[in-house]
Design a protein around this motif. Structure first.
Motif, short mmCIF file in Angstrom:
data_model
loop_
_atom_site.label_atom_id
_atom_site.label_comp_id
_atom_site.label_asym_id
_atom_site.label_seq_id
_atom_site.Cartn_x
_atom_site.Cartn_y
_atom_site.Cartn_z
N TYR A 611 0.83 -1.20 0.00
CA TYR A 611 0.00 0.00 0.00
C TYR A 611 0.87 1.25 0.00
CZ TYR A 611 -3.55 -3.32 1.67
OH TYR A 611 -4.38 -4.40 1.81
N SER A 612 0.33 2.32 -0.58
CA SER A 612 0.99 3.62 -0.44
C SER A 612 0.56 4.22 0.90
CB SER A 612 0.57 4.56 -1.58
OG SER A 612 -0.80 4.93 -1.44
N ARG A 613 1.28 5.26 1.36
CA ARG A 613 0.89 5.88 2.62
C ARG A 613 -0.48 6.53 2.52
NH1 ARG A 613 6.51 7.08 3.18
NH2 ARG A 613 6.28 9.11 2.21
N GLU A 614 -0.81 7.08 1.34
CA GLU A 614 -2.14 7.68 1.15
C GLU A 614 -3.24 6.64 1.29
OE1 GLU A 614 -3.35 10.88 0.70
OE2 GLU A 614 -1.33 11.36 1.39
N LEU A 616 -3.09 3.85 3.06
CA LEU A 616 -3.19 3.49 4.49
C LEU A 616 -3.91 4.59 5.26
CD1 LEU A 616 0.37 1.99 5.13
CD2 LEU A 616 -1.77 0.74 4.89
N LYS A 617 -3.62 5.85 4.90
CA LYS A 617 -4.29 6.99 5.55
C LYS A 617 -5.80 6.91 5.33
CE LYS A 617 -4.54 12.06 5.08
NZ LYS A 617 -5.84 12.17 4.42
N ASP A 618 -6.21 6.68 4.07
CA ASP A 618 -7.63 6.57 3.75
C ASP A 618 -8.28 5.41 4.50
OD1 ASP A 618 -7.36 8.70 2.06
OD2 ASP A 618 -7.23 7.49 0.23
N MET A 619 -7.54 4.32 4.61
CA MET A 619 -8.04 3.13 5.31
C MET A 619 -8.33 3.44 6.78
SD MET A 619 -6.11 -0.56 5.31
CE MET A 619 -5.65 -0.42 3.59
N ILE A 620 -7.39 4.16 7.40
CA ILE A 620 -7.54 4.50 8.83
C ILE A 620 -8.70 5.47 9.03
CG2 ILE A 620 -6.43 5.76 10.73
CD1 ILE A 620 -3.73 4.56 9.67
N GLU A 621 -8.74 6.53 8.20
CA GLU A 621 -9.77 7.55 8.38
C GLU A 621 -11.17 7.02 8.06
OE1 GLU A 621 -7.27 11.68 7.70
OE2 GLU A 621 -8.22 10.75 5.95
N SER A 622 -11.27 6.11 7.08
CA SER A 622 -12.59 5.58 6.74
C SER A 622 -13.10 4.59 7.78
CB SER A 622 -12.54 4.91 5.36
OG SER A 622 -11.68 3.80 5.36
#
Length: 670
Positions: A611-614, A616-622
């Motif tokens: 995964y890209s960091r973006e 992973l970020k989307d995964m966490i926030e969603s």
């Protein structure tokens, strides 16, 4: 010489050449010409032959390249990547031909290839699919740079079905075209960063970058020229090259099959001048015996194949007169000296100017007015003064002294600790800095304002219509005055004002990049924007808070603090705010998939395999989680990937912040 003197001389040569090898292969920043290096290497080889008892086991004559960088995974080469023997004269070439004839007779062919000035690469294909890309390294093992190499358009990821071997290795050279190099180096100059000396260094530095997304933004190319397989599919090297073309590989069109050393000499002579018409750099010609059976019969030395040799062109050098030294002030305030020369022909072009880089270079050359200087244009795009002909120096010639004040605004120059360049700190009143800043602000990668160009900005400044970036947003009040300017009709004025109005919709990261803060390039601006969310937080952020943002180092952080520490800059930002430019990140609405991470905070750092960091970020926030900009005691989890910054890791351990992998994160979401 006595035995001890010989040993001292040999030890010194070993030390010097090993350092140059490290500079060339590992740092990709050579500090010596190829010809000089080869001559020193030849001198050492002759001494080792005459005095074997003093030979150093770590001698560069016994190694192929340099050490292995520890940044990437080290991979052994199935077939060693040996270097070629070098020659700079025709007699060595004839000697090579005679040795071939003595070993295998008169019946053989040569393949002549251009010797590309780039970075050697080995590509492994399994089932017609690219599975690994490895640098040359020390010849026995190299660095796995597969993710970066996959960004190069001319390297196929999957081959079409056909007569392709099930498993094979192909070798080639990664390089950068001169036009791309000049454009990218100009961007580095504008950011106040050290420029690369030539396209080879830029290509080598790019391949070793950590972030493959950044590599993809740099236009690399690659020529393939050698095939290795477990069994022989072809009888000759020439046949294999034709097969590589059929399979979809980028093979240089200028490769030629020849029948004699005279044909080889003609090929070398042809390209000695024609090479300057190419869009990329070559530094010589590679000559190979064509037949694989004859190659096998000829064999190898410990360092190189006996069936191939490299003829290297000497870097072109001419002597001319130094008329004067002038000084250019860039938009970041860096003051660069330029040598203005009596026009002279060099490498197919008329040379009138040469770079002097900085004050240290003027001192090193000990330049005086009217000096006769030697100018070289080898792998360098911009001609460079190599040294001075002291025999022709005129009596009483005055020494060139680097200025202590800005040549444009007379402000005393400053030089920061650890840096070679002098800067003019008067960024709000020094004309070339003001013009350069506004030109940068309107550029395509920043605010992308249609209807405005560099010449127009210069004209507006000289006519007193603009003196700051913010003045662009008051031009609609000066429409009548604009109509009096040459080449400014009603339609062009209308288009320009429309473009300025549209720029108010550009996102925060573009505005931030457009401000022209030193060291804050396009990528850094985006990291900062998403790390702090708005300009007020950025302006008040501490050094510790800034360096906690992913990929923001101390040098960038200090530059940001210095920028926002000036009242003039804050005033400009307030004006731009009043004109409705965007100074905060527009957060996208997040559709929650679950509330499993609600109340949990995360920082993501490093490089991840899947995964890209973006992502992973989307995964966490969603899933209800929150991303923080830096590491603190309030942080619940640090999602750690490969090559994470050591300072972040140390701080997380000190605060007992749990480190989790991408797999651990997925477990939390199950």
């Amino acid at each position: 010489m006595s035995g001890s003197e010989v040993k001292t001389n040999m030890d010194a040569l070993v030390k010097e050449l090993n350092q140059h090898s490290y500079n060339y292969y590992v740092l990709a920043m050579p500090t010596i010409a190829d010809y000089t290096f080869d001559k020193k290497l030849e001198e050492l080889a002759q001494l080792e032959l005459a005095y074997p008892e003093f030979a150093d086991p770590n001698s560069p004559t016994r190694k192929v390249g340099g050490d292995i960088t520890k940044i990437f995974t080290t991979v052994p080469h199935k077939w060693p990547m040996l270097s070629l023997g070098n020659t700079y004269n025709e007699q060595d070439l004839r000697d090579f031909d005679e040795r071939i004839k003595k070993a295998i007779g008169e019946s053989f062919e040569y393949v002549c290839e251009l010797k590309f000035d780039g970075l050697s690469i080995s590509l492994t294909y399994d089932g017609s699919k690219l599975v690994r890309a490895v640098t040359r390294g020390d010849g026995a093992k190299g660095d796995d740079v597969t993710a970066n190499v996959k960004t190069i358009n001319t390297i196929p990821h999957q081959l079409k079905e056909g007569d392709v071997p099930p498993l094979f290795e192909i070798r080639g050279e990664i390089f950068m075209h001169r036009a791309a190099f000049e454009r990218l180096n100009k961007e580095r100059e504008e950011l106040g960063e050290v420029q690369y000396a030539n396209p080879r260094n830029f290509a080598a530095g790019t391949v070793k970058m950590q972030d493959s997304k950044e590599v993809a933004k740099r236009p690399l190319d690659c020529f393939l020229y050698s095939l290795n397989t477990d069994k022989n599919y072809f009888k000759t090297h020439w046949e294999s090259l034709q097969a590589l073309k059929r399979w979809g590989f980028n093979v240089c069109e200028h490769t030629k099959l020849t029948n004699s050393i005279e044909d080889v000499r003609s090929f070398i002579k042809h390209w000695e001048n024609e090479r300057f018409k190419l869009s990329y750099d070559i530094d010589g010609i590679v000559i190979k015996v064509n037949s694989y059976a004859q190659q096998q019969e000829l064999g190898f030395t410990a360092k190189s194949p006996r069936w191939a040799i490299s003829y290297k062109y000497k870097a072109q050098e001419v002597e001319t007169i130094l008329d004067k030294v002038t000084y250019q002030v860039g938009r970041t305030g860096a003051v660069t000296p330029v040598a203005n020369l009596k026009p002279v022909q060099l490498a197919g072009t008329t040379v009138k100017r040469a770079t002097l880089h900085n004050a240290n270079e003027i001192e090193r050359l000990d330049l005086h007015e009217g000096d006769s200087v030697f100018v070289e244009k080898g792998g360098e795009i911009i001609p460079k003064i190599m040294n001075v002909n002291l025999d022709k120096r005129k009596a009483g010639a005055l020494k060139i002294i680097y200025p202590t004040v800005c040549p444009e605004c007379a402000t005393p120059l400053i030089r920061k600790e650890g840096e070679v360049a002098f800067y003019c700190p008067n960024d709000e009143a020094c004309p070339p800095q003001i013009i350069g800043k506004i030109q940068h602000f309107i550029s395509r990668k920043a605010m992308n304002i249609d209807g405005l160009g560099d010449e127009t900005i210069e004209t507006f400044y000289q006519r007193g219509l603009i003196a700051h970036i913010s003045d662009l947003y008051t031009l609609h009040e000066k429409a009548e005055e604009l109509k009096t300017l040459e080449r400014f009709g009603e339609k062009s004025i209308e288009n320009m004002l429309h473009g300025i109005e549209l720029s108010k919709q550009m996102p925060f990261e573009k505005v931030l990049f457009g401000l022209g803060i030193r060291y804050v390039g396009e990528t850094v601006a985006k990291k900062l924007a998403y790390g702090v969310k708005n300009v007020d937080k950025l302006a008040s952020a501490s050094l510790e808070e800034l360096t906690a943002i992913d990929e923001i180092g101390q040098r960038i952080a200090e530059s940001i603090i210095e920028y926002f520490g000036k009242a003039e800059h804050l005033h400009q930002i307030n004006l731009l705010k009043s004109y409705n430019l965007k100074f905060e990140v527009a957060e996208n609405e997040i559709t929650l998939q679950s509330d499993k991470l609600t109340g949990k905070t995360f920082v993501i750092s490093g490089v991840f395999e899947n995964y890209s960091r973006e992502e992973l970020k989307d995964m966490i926030e969603s899933n209800g989680g929150k991303i923080l900009s830096g590491i603190s005691a309030k942080l619940n989890y640090l999602v750690a990937g490969d090559n994470m910054g050591p300072s972040k890791l140390e701080k997380a351990k000190k605060l007992n912040v749990p480190l989790i992998s991408q797999e651990d994160l997925l477990e939390l979401l199950k």
